[in-house]
Design a protein around this motif. Structure first.
Motif, PDB file in Angstrom:
ATOM      1  N   HIS A  14      47.410  46.101  36.402  1.00  0.00           N
ATOM      2  CA  HIS A  14      47.503  47.531  36.071  1.00  0.00           C
ATOM      3  C   HIS A  14      46.811  48.347  37.154  1.00  0.00           C
ATOM      4  O   HIS A  14      45.685  48.039  37.548  1.00  0.00           O
ATOM      5  CB  HIS A  14      46.841  47.797  34.718  1.00  0.00           C
ATOM      6  N   HIS A  15      47.496  49.371  37.649  1.00  0.00           N
ATOM      7  CA  HIS A  15      46.924  50.239  38.679  1.00  0.00           C
ATOM      8  C   HIS A  15      46.266  51.447  38.014  1.00  0.00           C
ATOM      9  O   HIS A  15      46.921  52.212  37.314  1.00  0.00           O
ATOM     10  CB  HIS A  15      48.002  50.694  39.661  1.00  0.00           C
ATOM     11  N   ARG A  54      43.151  48.118  41.253  1.00  0.00           N
ATOM     12  CA  ARG A  54      44.047  47.252  40.493  1.00  0.00           C
ATOM     13  C   ARG A  54      43.253  46.430  39.479  1.00  0.00           C
ATOM     14  O   ARG A  54      42.354  45.687  39.840  1.00  0.00           O
ATOM     15  CB  ARG A  54      44.822  46.323  41.428  1.00  0.00           C
ATOM     16  N   LEU A  55      43.604  46.593  38.218  1.00  0.00           N
ATOM     17  CA  LEU A  55      42.922  45.900  37.128  1.00  0.00           C
ATOM     18  C   LEU A  55      43.646  44.584  36.844  1.00  0.00           C
ATOM     19  O   LEU A  55      44.794  44.575  36.391  1.00  0.00           O
ATOM     20  CB  LEU A  55      42.911  46.779  35.869  1.00  0.00           C
ATOM     21  N   LYS A  56      42.976  43.482  37.133  1.00  0.00           N
ATOM     22  CA  LYS A  56      43.529  42.152  36.883  1.00  0.00           C
ATOM     23  C   LYS A  56      42.352  41.189  36.729  1.00  0.00           C
ATOM     24  O   LYS A  56      41.979  40.468  37.639  1.00  0.00           O
ATOM     25  CB  LYS A  56      44.433  41.723  38.032  1.00  0.00           C
ATOM     26  N   PRO A  57      41.706  41.195  35.536  1.00  0.00           N
ATOM     27  CA  PRO A  57      40.483  40.421  35.346  1.00  0.00           C
ATOM     28  C   PRO A  57      40.677  38.944  35.674  1.00  0.00           C
ATOM     29  O   PRO A  57      41.696  38.343  35.314  1.00  0.00           O
ATOM     30  CB  PRO A  57      40.161  40.619  33.857  1.00  0.00           C
ATOM     31  N   SER A  99      39.818  51.033  34.151  1.00  0.00           N
ATOM     32  CA  SER A  99      39.279  51.033  35.515  1.00  0.00           C
ATOM     33  C   SER A  99      38.696  49.661  35.832  1.00  0.00           C
ATOM     34  O   SER A  99      37.990  49.071  35.010  1.00  0.00           O
ATOM     35  CB  SER A  99      38.197  52.110  35.672  1.00  0.00           C
ATOM     36  N   PRO A 100      38.981  49.111  37.018  1.00  0.00           N
ATOM     37  CA  PRO A 100      38.448  47.790  37.389  1.00  0.00           C
ATOM     38  C   PRO A 100      36.924  47.801  37.452  1.00  0.00           C
ATOM     39  O   PRO A 100      36.293  48.828  37.724  1.00  0.00           O
ATOM     40  CB  PRO A 100      39.056  47.545  38.776  1.00  0.00           C
ATOM     41  N   ALA A 101      36.330  46.634  37.208  1.00  0.00           N
ATOM     42  CA  ALA A 101      34.868  46.526  37.209  1.00  0.00           C
ATOM     43  C   ALA A 101      34.244  46.950  38.540  1.00  0.00           C
ATOM     44  O   ALA A 101      33.222  47.649  38.539  1.00  0.00           O
ATOM     45  CB  ALA A 101      34.446  45.105  36.847  1.00  0.00           C
ATOM     46  N   PRO A 102      34.809  46.575  39.707  1.00  0.00           N
ATOM     47  CA  PRO A 102      34.191  47.043  40.962  1.00  0.00           C
ATOM     48  C   PRO A 102      34.159  48.563  41.080  1.00  0.00           C
ATOM     49  O   PRO A 102      33.228  49.119  41.657  1.00  0.00           O
ATOM     50  CB  PRO A 102      35.087  46.411  42.037  1.00  0.00           C
ATOM     51  N   LEU A 103      35.167  49.248  40.524  1.00  0.00           N
ATOM     52  CA  LEU A 103      35.168  50.708  40.569  1.00  0.00           C
ATOM     53  C   LEU A 103      34.061  51.257  39.681  1.00  0.00           C
ATOM     54  O   LEU A 103      33.351  52.187  40.065  1.00  0.00           O
ATOM     55  CB  LEU A 103      36.526  51.253  40.117  1.00  0.00           C
ATOM     56  N   GLY A 145      31.703  54.291  36.780  1.00  0.00           N
ATOM     57  CA  GLY A 145      32.671  54.351  35.693  1.00  0.00           C
ATOM     58  C   GLY A 145      33.489  55.610  35.695  1.00  0.00           C
ATOM     59  O   GLY A 145      34.321  55.838  36.555  1.00  0.00           O
ATOM     60  N   LEU A 146      33.249  56.480  34.736  1.00  0.00           N
ATOM     61  CA  LEU A 146      34.125  57.619  34.513  1.00  0.00           C
ATOM     62  C   LEU A 146      34.107  58.623  35.659  1.00  0.00           C
ATOM     63  O   LEU A 146      35.047  59.396  35.813  1.00  0.00           O
ATOM     64  CB  LEU A 146      33.726  58.333  33.211  1.00  0.00           C
TER      65      LEU A 146
END
Length: 387
Positions: A282-283, A302-305, A358-362, A368-369
């Motif tokens: 997910h972008h 890009r969210l891809k745990p 939102s991806p964890a690195p972001l 976060g927000l």
């Protein structure tokens, strides 16, 4: 009160027994499919047919097809005819050598690729360790955030995930004590998968040089990452990577979960597979926004745990992206579709989409927000087989 359902022969069995039986059937199907594929590969080599199985997933797919249709169509290699003789020459022209299928070139190229993979795997181990610290920090932040329960779907807050994981661990121990064969099978399956991931002799050599290079490169990277874990043990490298599991503590879903949702054993096994490396995920900021690819496809967007199953990725994508509704099943498991609406899943509100989408690195980089400016209207469905 425990629910019962008729088992084979009309004998009642508990839901737990039913799930255990179906899980064993799925695991048995996987082993039988792999054995059938390996046998077919050996037969193909002896008969001169082209049969390319590059990855373990392709081996399993082909084996499942063999079990359902014992006469798969394979393409027979063209038999070279006699070389034409040029006019006025008493000697036949020299036969053209296909280096892409030369066994010596294939072996040498594979060894070189594995060595390169070792170096890349060490670097990948370091990257995964850093990602683990970032995702673990985010999960711990959620645990201490009193608003996490309000921003999460029912049952998906960090505290509820932790309790759920502990409950599943206790249940696994209970079932292992009652039936030690469950633990024996799990250990055997894990050991087999580790050998496939690390030992080049555990799977057949690919028929071409290019395919063998890809196979040995993957094995080399797995070996390199293992070397990183062993070498960095004293300074906590493996621990840093394991912290990443806190963020996915409730996502260790197995085929049992998807069987309970009503999927067939074949579809449940498909959903329980790890989300593929080539999956788009997910972008957070939509690709249609035209952002530079260096950012759009990076870990910050890009969210891809790591370690998430295919089914859990679908559920997460459905919850955070209003434009993602479902995904198709491949024909090998019967076709059809996965639909979040059909399963009765809930979608996050705006705040939940910003946080969980939102991806964890972001989150770790910008808090976060604060990094969600302009990303509230998430992009088009990003899944490679979405609809």
């Amino acid at each position: 009160m425990a629910r019962h359902r008729p088992a084979r022969g009309g004998v009642l069995e508990t839901m737990a027994d039913f799930y255990d039986r179906r899980t064993r059937e799925v695991a048995k199907l996987g082993r039988e499919a792999e054995a059938a594929a390996h046998k077919a590969y050996g037969d193909a080599l002896r008969s001169g047919t082209d049969l390319v199985l590059r990855t373990q997933e392709e081996v399993n797919r082909f084996g499942a097809k063999l079990l359902s249709d014992p006469k798969p169509i394979v393409r027979r290699s063209a038999q070279p005819g006699p070389p034409p003789r040029p006019a006025g020459s008493g000697q036949a022209p020299r036969a053209k050598v296909d280096l892409n299928r030369n066994p010596v070139v294939r072996a040498v190229a594979g060894d070189v690729a594995q060595g390169i993979g070792n170096a890349v795997g060490v670097a990948r181990g370091g990257v995964h360790a850093v990602e683990g610290l970032a995702e673990g920090a985010v999960f711990l932040q959620r645990l201490t955030n009193p608003l996490d329960t309000l921003m999460s779907l029912p049952g998906q807050s960090a505290a509820q995930q932790l309790v759920g994981a502990a409950s599943r661990g206790v249940d696994y121990v209970r079932r292992g004590v009652a039936d030690p064969q469950i633990v024996v099978r799990d250990v055997r399956d894990k050991a087999h998968q580790m050998r496939v991931d690390l030992d080049p002799t555990a799977t057949p050599a690919a028929p071409t040089v290019s395919e063998e290079v890809r196979r040995r490169l993957d094995i080399g990277m797995n070996q390199g990452e293992l070397a990183f874990d062993v070498g960095s043990f004293a300074v906590g490298g493996p621990l840093a990577k394991s912290v990443k599991g806190l963020g996915a503590v409730s996502k260790a879903s197995t085929a049992e979960k998807y069987l309970a949702q009503g999927f067939t054993p074949a579809r449940a096994a498909h959903l329980a597979e790890p989300y593929p490396e080539h999956g788009m995920g997910h972008h957070f900021a939509a690709r249609r926004m035209g952002l530079p690819r260096s950012f759009s496809e990076s870990v910050f967007n890009r969210l891809k745990p790591e370690g998430i199953t295919r089914g859990d990725m679908y559920e997460l994508h459905y919850a955070v992206d209003p434009k993602f509704h479902g995904a198709g099943f491949p024909a090998r498991v019967g076709g059809g579709r996965w639909s979040g609406a059909d399963l009765g899943l809930q979608e996050y509100g705006l705040a939940g989409r910003l946080w969980h989408g939102s991806p964890a690195p972001l989150k770790a980089r910008v808090g976060g927000l604060a990094g969600g400016v302009g990303a509230a209207a998430h992009g088009m469905a990003d899944e490679e087989d979405s609809w």
